[in-house]
Design an enzyme around this catalytic site. Structure first.
Site: not given
Length: 363
Positions: A64, A111, A146
């Protein structure tokens, strides 16, 4: 070798605009390297050298913090990993007041797409950058999505062979958001990474004006900026005007063990099994047939697993395949089972399922 012991013992235009405030001093611009500075690192961008400043390697993986969206008010529908490491650094010119920067693009994905091979590569590069007899860098910062940040951060914490500082950083809002948190997070991450006060604390996670030890830190909310926390142990500090302020002297958990992955070429497959009422884990034999070398039971409560699931797990354990009992609650301790008749589960201690998976892969 996987051993059956308790883990308690074994253990972007909008972006550019949002950060374009005048730097404190004249800032050197990034320049593209024609030749890599070192054969060990695929350095693609580097700042001009400023005498007296430490040297930081930024390994960018996407996420992000490097995401973009068509709308400055959209912080949910965006494309992660849209911006490269050069743009990330160039958007925060204040970085070059605190450190000389080399940047490399390890990957540029969300991720959820980070693989074991990527994590193993980051670990090896971090050790090469910081832990050799003549290290090239003073600190390493990893930019990361994240969703799985805690897994990569914990792996680095369990495999970094020196007391130098690695900081893992991300963002909850994409780079194009009107209130993007990435630029300030990155500035605080680099400033924390090069601070001598950060040495000896293990790998750190820096987001939202907080500093958290990777071993304890976990994502606790899908959307909020203050999502990364360590409920039981607390934060170890927080940046004040970007500079790290630590609450305590450097310390490490009493049970922490570091594992050398320098000669490891790949991490074994370890699957996480999510427990619930009447869970059976019928798929474990298929997982073994497809290459699984271990399992983590994300159990209920303090590692509880249904009797139907225990039958399947008992069978794979009889084949010498290790099974770790953890908890899907993500907090609290799963103690070693004192009843030998209950089977030879490995206790996760206070590690949650994803961190238990990473440790089992590293044993």
């Amino acid at each position: 070798m996987l051993v059956n012991v308790s883990l308690a013992v074994a253990v972007a235009a909008s972006l550019l605009g949002s950060a374009a405030a005048a730097p404190l001093v004249a800032v050197k611009q990034l320049v593209e390297r024609k030749v890599n500075a070192s054969p060990d690192f695929n350095i693609t961008f580097s700042s001009s050298h400023t005498d007296g400043l430490p040297r930081t390697l930024i390994m960018a993986t996407g996420g992000t913090i490097a995401g973009s969206s068509a709308s400055a008010t959209d912080s949910t529908n965006y494309r992660a990993g849209s911006i490269g490491v050069a743009a990330l650094v160039d958007a925060v010119p204040q970085l070059l007041n605190v450190s000389n920067i080399d940047g490399m693009q390890v990957s540029n994905v969300d991720s959820g797409s980070i693989t074991d091979d990527i994590v193993l590569l980051i670990s090896k590069l971090a050790n090469k950058a910081l832990c050799g007899s003549d290290p090239e860098y003073d600190a390493v910062v990893v930019t990361h999505g994240t969703e799985t940040l805690e897994e990569t951060a914990y792996t680095l914490d369990a495999t970094l062979m020196c007391d130098k500082t690695v900081v893992v950083v991300g963002a909850m809002r994409p780079a194009t958001a009107i209130s993007a948190d990435g630029p300030s997070n990155l500035l605080e991450a680099v400033t924390t990474a090069v601070s001598p006060a950060s040495h000896g604390r293990g790998v750190l996670v820096v987001l939202n004006d907080r500093i958290c030890q990777a071993l304890y830190c976990a994502k606790t909310n899908a959307n909020a900026l203050d999502t990364f926390k360590a409920y039981e142990q607390g934060f170890v500090g927080g940046p004040l005007s970007t500079k790290p302020f630590f609450y305590y002297p450097p310390s490490q958990p009493t049970f922490k063990t570091v594992y050398d992955l320098s000669n490891v070429t790949s991490l074994p497959r370890v699957d996480v099994l999510y427990s619930h009422q009447m869970a059976t884990f019928d798929g474990v034999n298929a997982s073994v047939a497809n290459g699984a070398k271990g399992f983590i039971g994300a159990g209920t409560g303090a590692g509880g697993i249904s009797p139907w699931a225990k039958q399947n797990l008992a069978y794979v354990m009889s084949q010498g395949i290790p099974v770790v009992a953890s908890t899907k609650i993500n907090n609290g301790v799963v103690a070693p089972d004192e009843d030998p008749a209950a089977g030879s589960y490995i206790s996760s201690a206070l590690l949650n399922p994803v961190k238990s998976r990473r440790l089992l892969q590293s044993l």
